[in-house]
Motif scaffolding. Sequence first.
Motif, PDB file in Angstrom:
ATOM      1  N   ARG A   1       0.831  -1.188   0.000  1.00 44.89           N
ATOM      2  CA  ARG A   1       0.000   0.000   0.000  1.00 44.89           C
ATOM      3  C   ARG A   1       0.871   1.245   0.000  1.00 44.89           C
ATOM      4  O   ARG A   1       2.004   1.230   0.449  1.00 44.89           O
ATOM      5  CB  ARG A   1      -0.898  -0.011   1.242  1.00 44.89           C
ATOM      6  CG  ARG A   1      -1.980   1.043   1.261  1.00 44.89           C
ATOM      7  CD  ARG A   1      -2.654   1.078   2.624  1.00 44.89           C
ATOM      8  NE  ARG A   1      -3.355  -0.155   2.927  1.00 44.89           N
ATOM      9  CZ  ARG A   1      -4.617  -0.387   2.595  1.00 44.89           C
ATOM     10  NH1 ARG A   1      -5.294   0.508   1.911  1.00 44.89           N
ATOM     11  NH2 ARG A   1      -5.196  -1.516   2.934  1.00 44.89           N
ATOM     12  N   GLY A   2       0.318   2.293  -0.536  1.00 45.28           N
ATOM     13  CA  GLY A   2       0.983   3.584  -0.413  1.00 45.28           C
ATOM     14  C   GLY A   2       1.841   3.933  -1.595  1.00 45.28           C
ATOM     15  O   GLY A   2       1.328   4.307  -2.642  1.00 45.28           O
ATOM     16  N   THR A   3       3.145   3.794  -1.463  1.00 48.30           N
ATOM     17  CA  THR A   3       4.068   4.310  -2.476  1.00 48.30           C
ATOM     18  C   THR A   3       4.363   3.343  -3.612  1.00 48.30           C
ATOM     19  O   THR A   3       5.222   3.625  -4.442  1.00 48.30           O
ATOM     20  CB  THR A   3       5.399   4.711  -1.826  1.00 48.30           C
ATOM     21  OG1 THR A   3       5.956   3.556  -1.187  1.00 48.30           O
ATOM     22  CG2 THR A   3       5.188   5.819  -0.811  1.00 48.30           C
ATOM     23  N   TRP A   4       3.656   2.222  -3.656  1.00 44.99           N
ATOM     24  CA  TRP A   4       3.870   1.271  -4.745  1.00 44.99           C
ATOM     25  C   TRP A   4       3.607   1.949  -6.074  1.00 44.99           C
ATOM     26  O   TRP A   4       2.580   2.623  -6.241  1.00 44.99           O
ATOM     27  CB  TRP A   4       2.943   0.072  -4.596  1.00 44.99           C
ATOM     28  CG  TRP A   4       3.125  -0.979  -5.652  1.00 44.99           C
ATOM     29  CD1 TRP A   4       3.975  -2.026  -5.611  1.00 44.99           C
ATOM     30  CD2 TRP A   4       2.428  -1.080  -6.896  1.00 44.99           C
ATOM     31  NE1 TRP A   4       3.850  -2.783  -6.754  1.00 44.99           N
ATOM     32  CE2 TRP A   4       2.917  -2.222  -7.557  1.00 44.99           C
ATOM     33  CE3 TRP A   4       1.438  -0.317  -7.514  1.00 44.99           C
ATOM     34  CZ2 TRP A   4       2.462  -2.619  -8.811  1.00 44.99           C
ATOM     35  CZ3 TRP A   4       0.981  -0.708  -8.775  1.00 44.99           C
ATOM     36  CH2 TRP A   4       1.489  -1.856  -9.411  1.00 44.99           C
ATOM     37  N   SER A   5       4.514   1.756  -7.022  1.00 46.00           N
ATOM     38  CA  SER A   5       4.308   2.314  -8.349  1.00 46.00           C
ATOM     39  C   SER A   5       4.900   1.370  -9.376  1.00 46.00           C
ATOM     40  O   SER A   5       5.898   0.698  -9.113  1.00 46.00           O
ATOM     41  CB  SER A   5       4.918   3.702  -8.480  1.00 46.00           C
ATOM     42  OG  SER A   5       6.315   3.642  -8.321  1.00 46.00           O
ATOM     43  N   PRO A   6       4.301   1.300 -10.548  1.00 41.57           N
ATOM     44  CA  PRO A   6       4.765   0.366 -11.577  1.00 41.57           C
ATOM     45  C   PRO A   6       6.094   0.777 -12.206  1.00 41.57           C
ATOM     46  O   PRO A   6       6.445   1.955 -12.256  1.00 41.57           O
ATOM     47  CB  PRO A   6       3.653   0.421 -12.626  1.00 41.57           C
ATOM     48  CG  PRO A   6       2.467   0.967 -11.928  1.00 41.57           C
ATOM     49  CD  PRO A   6       3.024   1.912 -10.908  1.00 41.57           C
ATOM     50  N   ASP A   7       6.788  -0.219 -12.714  1.00 38.47           N
ATOM     51  CA  ASP A   7       7.969   0.018 -13.532  1.00 38.47           C
ATOM     52  C   ASP A   7       7.632  -0.028 -15.017  1.00 38.47           C
ATOM     53  O   ASP A   7       8.378   0.498 -15.845  1.00 38.47           O
ATOM     54  CB  ASP A   7       9.035  -1.056 -13.243  1.00 38.47           C
ATOM     55  CG  ASP A   7       9.618  -0.922 -11.848  1.00 38.47           C
ATOM     56  OD1 ASP A   7       9.925  -1.960 -11.243  1.00 38.47           O
ATOM     57  OD2 ASP A   7       9.751   0.213 -11.356  1.00 38.47           O
ATOM     58  N   TYR A   8       6.561  -0.702 -15.354  1.00 40.53           N
ATOM     59  CA  TYR A   8       6.148  -0.869 -16.750  1.00 40.53           C
ATOM     60  C   TYR A   8       4.719  -0.374 -16.915  1.00 40.53           C
ATOM     61  O   TYR A   8       3.876  -0.585 -16.029  1.00 40.53           O
ATOM     62  CB  TYR A   8       6.236  -2.345 -17.162  1.00 40.53           C
ATOM     63  CG  TYR A   8       7.596  -2.945 -16.943  1.00 40.53           C
ATOM     64  CD1 TYR A   8       7.872  -3.685 -15.802  1.00 40.53           C
ATOM     65  CD2 TYR A   8       8.616  -2.757 -17.868  1.00 40.53           C
ATOM     66  CE1 TYR A   8       9.125  -4.231 -15.589  1.00 40.53           C
ATOM     67  CE2 TYR A   8       9.873  -3.304 -17.658  1.00 40.53           C
ATOM     68  CZ  TYR A   8      10.122  -4.025 -16.520  1.00 40.53           C
ATOM     69  OH  TYR A   8      11.362  -4.556 -16.311  1.00 40.53           O
ATOM     70  N   TRP A   9       4.474   0.256 -18.065  1.00 41.55           N
ATOM     71  CA  TRP A   9       3.164   0.842 -18.333  1.00 41.55           C
ATOM     72  C   TRP A   9       2.658   0.419 -19.706  1.00 41.55           C
ATOM     73  O   TRP A   9       3.442   0.229 -20.633  1.00 41.55           O
ATOM     74  CB  TRP A   9       3.250   2.365 -18.309  1.00 41.55           C
ATOM     75  CG  TRP A   9       3.529   2.951 -16.975  1.00 41.55           C
ATOM     76  CD1 TRP A   9       4.744   3.321 -16.467  1.00 41.55           C
ATOM     77  CD2 TRP A   9       2.565   3.270 -15.955  1.00 41.55           C
ATOM     78  NE1 TRP A   9       4.594   3.847 -15.196  1.00 41.55           N
ATOM     79  CE2 TRP A   9       3.265   3.826 -14.865  1.00 41.55           C
ATOM     80  CE3 TRP A   9       1.173   3.137 -15.860  1.00 41.55           C
ATOM     81  CZ2 TRP A   9       2.629   4.245 -13.697  1.00 41.55           C
ATOM     82  CZ3 TRP A   9       0.543   3.558 -14.715  1.00 41.55           C
ATOM     83  CH2 TRP A   9       1.261   4.100 -13.640  1.00 41.55           C
ATOM     84  N   GLY A  10       1.353   0.344 -19.819  1.00 44.75           N
ATOM     85  CA  GLY A  10       0.723   0.214 -21.114  1.00 44.75           C
ATOM     86  C   GLY A  10       0.491   1.579 -21.734  1.00 44.75           C
ATOM     87  O   GLY A  10       0.849   2.616 -21.159  1.00 44.75           O
ATOM     88  N   GLN A  11      -0.137   1.575 -22.910  1.00 44.63           N
ATOM     89  CA  GLN A  11      -0.326   2.826 -23.645  1.00 44.63           C
ATOM     90  C   GLN A  11      -1.608   3.551 -23.259  1.00 44.63           C
ATOM     91  O   GLN A  11      -1.810   4.697 -23.632  1.00 44.63           O
ATOM     92  CB  GLN A  11      -0.327   2.550 -25.156  1.00 44.63           C
ATOM     93  CG  GLN A  11      -1.670   2.090 -25.725  1.00 44.63           C
ATOM     94  CD  GLN A  11      -2.073   0.698 -25.285  1.00 44.63           C
ATOM     95  OE1 GLN A  11      -1.260  -0.061 -24.748  1.00 44.63           O
ATOM     96  NE2 GLN A  11      -3.339   0.340 -25.516  1.00 44.63           N
TER      97      GLN A  11
END
Length: 123
Positions: free
Chosen positions: A105-115
């Motif tokens: 929870r919280g500061t989790w953020s992805p390294d890979y993104w879709g368009q």
Amino acid sequence: QVQLVESGGGFVQAGGSLRLSCAASGSTFSSFAVGWFRQTPGKEREFVASISRFASTTYYADSLKGRFTISRDNAKNTVYLQMNSLKPEDTAIYYCGARSGTLYRGTWSPDYWGQGTQVTVSS
């Protein structure tokens, strides 16, 4: 690495539903926690929901609880976002993102993104 492709966006009237899909390729999908985010012009991308590698844990933006449901099918390398009772303020580009390892929870953020996929809700 993982490649992500969103689909399922479109135009819907207020009160309607849409199901977004995020299809992954390139790596062992079950190694990745996945999240949905959305963005409107002039605003920062905001968190919508996330799901752990084997779906044991899910998180939602407080304002969306009860209307949106995130799920995944690792056999199909796909994460879904079921959106019900849509409102005009849900209009945005919806992105899925993935990060290897544990979801938190919280500061989790992805390294890979879709368009991204556009969702438009009319009043």
